[in-house]
Design a protein around this motif. Structure first.
Motif, PDB file in Angstrom:
ATOM      1  N   ASN A  62       0.973  -1.095   0.008  1.00  0.00           N
ATOM      2  CA  ASN A  62      -0.071  -0.001   0.141  1.00  0.00           C
ATOM      3  C   ASN A  62       0.891   1.305   0.054  1.00  0.00           C
ATOM      4  O   ASN A  62       1.166   1.945   1.003  1.00  0.00           O
ATOM      5  CB  ASN A  62      -0.930  -0.172   1.227  1.00  0.00           C
ATOM      6  CG  ASN A  62      -2.001   1.072   1.237  1.00  0.00           C
ATOM      7  OD1 ASN A  62      -1.966   1.959   0.096  1.00  0.00           O
ATOM      8  ND2 ASN A  62      -2.609   1.288   2.537  1.00  0.00           N
ATOM      9  N   GLY A  63       1.222   1.487  -1.275  1.00  0.00           N
ATOM     10  CA  GLY A  63       2.566   2.628  -1.134  1.00  0.00           C
ATOM     11  C   GLY A  63       3.990   2.019  -0.665  1.00  0.00           C
ATOM     12  O   GLY A  63       4.318   0.817  -1.294  1.00  0.00           O
ATOM     13  N   GLN A  65       6.226  -0.066   1.352  1.00  0.00           N
ATOM     14  CA  GLN A  65       6.256  -1.093   2.623  1.00  0.00           C
ATOM     15  C   GLN A  65       7.744  -1.447   3.047  1.00  0.00           C
ATOM     16  O   GLN A  65       8.429  -1.870   2.172  1.00  0.00           O
ATOM     17  CB  GLN A  65       5.604  -2.267   1.850  1.00  0.00           C
ATOM     18  CG  GLN A  65       5.425  -3.577   2.858  1.00  0.00           C
ATOM     19  CD  GLN A  65       4.834  -4.774   2.059  1.00  0.00           C
ATOM     20  OE1 GLN A  65       4.023  -4.543   1.405  1.00  0.00           O
ATOM     21  NE2 GLN A  65       5.123  -5.888   2.315  1.00  0.00           N
ATOM     22  N   ASP A  86       0.667  -2.419  -6.517  1.00  0.00           N
ATOM     23  CA  ASP A  86       0.461  -1.335  -5.587  1.00  0.00           C
ATOM     24  C   ASP A  86      -0.821  -1.073  -5.613  1.00  0.00           C
ATOM     25  O   ASP A  86      -1.418  -0.394  -6.411  1.00  0.00           O
ATOM     26  CB  ASP A  86       1.449  -0.104  -6.034  1.00  0.00           C
ATOM     27  CG  ASP A  86       1.362   0.702  -4.934  1.00  0.00           C
ATOM     28  OD1 ASP A  86       0.709   0.991  -3.992  1.00  0.00           O
ATOM     29  OD2 ASP A  86       2.515   1.740  -5.037  1.00  0.00           O
ATOM     30  N   SER A  88      -2.275   1.430  -3.482  1.00  0.00           N
ATOM     31  CA  SER A  88      -2.033   2.595  -2.823  1.00  0.00           C
ATOM     32  C   SER A  88      -3.298   3.517  -3.605  1.00  0.00           C
ATOM     33  O   SER A  88      -4.058   4.378  -2.938  1.00  0.00           O
ATOM     34  CB  SER A  88      -1.061   3.461  -2.619  1.00  0.00           C
ATOM     35  OG  SER A  88      -0.200   3.398  -3.893  1.00  0.00           O
ATOM     36  N   GLY A  92      -6.500   4.929  -2.034  1.00  0.00           N
ATOM     37  CA  GLY A  92      -6.495   6.461  -2.149  1.00  0.00           C
ATOM     38  C   GLY A  92      -7.737   6.781  -2.579  1.00  0.00           C
ATOM     39  O   GLY A  92      -8.375   7.941  -2.381  1.00  0.00           O
ATOM     40  N   PRO A 114      -7.700  -1.843   3.064  1.00  0.00           N
ATOM     41  CA  PRO A 114      -6.455  -2.354   2.185  1.00  0.00           C
ATOM     42  C   PRO A 114      -6.591  -3.953   1.936  1.00  0.00           C
ATOM     43  O   PRO A 114      -6.581  -4.370   0.875  1.00  0.00           O
ATOM     44  CB  PRO A 114      -5.230  -1.807   2.941  1.00  0.00           C
ATOM     45  CG  PRO A 114      -5.758  -0.576   3.587  1.00  0.00           C
ATOM     46  CD  PRO A 114      -6.929  -0.959   4.199  1.00  0.00           C
TER      47      PRO A 114
END
Length: 243
Positions: A62-63, A65, A86, A88, A92, A114
């Motif tokens: 999640n972005g 790590q 990814d 994220s 987002g 997530p």
């Protein structure tokens, strides 16, 4: 019954083969790789049962790590095909929509979004690559509800759902996995705390209570019983009205 890690491994590998023969002949095992012991053991078991060419590892940061190298270590150790997705952007985008329409997120919303998106990714990959999704939860986590419903608690087949943390670790060593992965301090990677810090007791204490019914600390025993009762619904089918 005494736990024999060698026999459990042998039986589990054959069980995986039988399950895939019946429920996904020639299908691939799709495993979300977190870099922890559970996903590592599940992936290693599938490699032994099906061969590395039929195991697909999916890393879903999640972005940024911090422990992504552990996941890379595992897929390289096993020599399996792997992908990095990814999440994220997806996380987002959903949170941005919540903000736009005025929904105030709860702490649980932020923590559980997530893993639910990760499970969507796993199923998308599975359906794109002739796969079956492997659930990686263990008995200890399930016992106290330490999983996200329709997130990491989902899957097509559960390999470790009847094995405690200590038993999963023993399997990891028996499978020859790197020590760093097997003995890694368990964390959900979401809130900055370890599993045991959030739960308020160690997995060793929990596992002994599950297997032997022994817990010297009465307050811990009550806490475990409360968590088990409150979260038991996560492991049950959705209640259905019978007309």
């Amino acid at each position: 019954m005494e736990f024999s890690v060698r026999q459990i491994k042998k039986s589990l590998v054959q069980w995986i083969r039988n399950w895939f023969e019946k429920n996904g002949k020639d299908c691939n095992a799709v495993v979300g790789i977190s870099g922890g012991k559970d996903s590592s053991v599940c992936a290693a078991l599938c490699v032994e049962a099906l061969g590395k060419d039929r195991v697909i590892g999916v890393m879903m940061p999640n972005g940024q790590q911090s422990d992504i190298d552990d996941s890379r270590m595992l897929v390289q150790h096993l020599g399996i095909k792997h992908y990095t997705v990814d999440i994220s952007g997806a996380v987002g985008a959903v949170r941005e929509q919540f903000y736009r329409i005025g929904i105030q997120e709860s702490e649980q919303t932020v923590i559980n979004l997530p893993p639910r998106i990760r499970m969507s990714v796993l199923y998308a990959i599975s359906q794109s690559m002739n796969g079956r999704v492997i659930n990686t939860c263990n008995l200890s986590e399930d016992w106290v509800g330490y999983s996200t419903r329709y997130g990491d608690s989902a899957g097509d087949v559960s390999l470790l759902g009847k094995l405690t943390v200590q038993e999963v670790k023993a399997l990891g060593h028996e499978l020859g996995l790197p020590e760093k992965l097997v003995e890694k301090t368990p964390s959900d990677g979401l809130c900055g705390s370890t599993d045991e810090q959030k739960l308020g007791f160690t997995y060793a204490v929990l596992d002994r209570y599950i297997r032997d019914g022994v817990c010297e600390d009465e307050s811990v025993r009550r806490h475990i019983d409360t968590l088990h009762k409150q979260n038991k619904f996560k492991l049950e089918l959705i209640p259905t009205f019978e007309p």
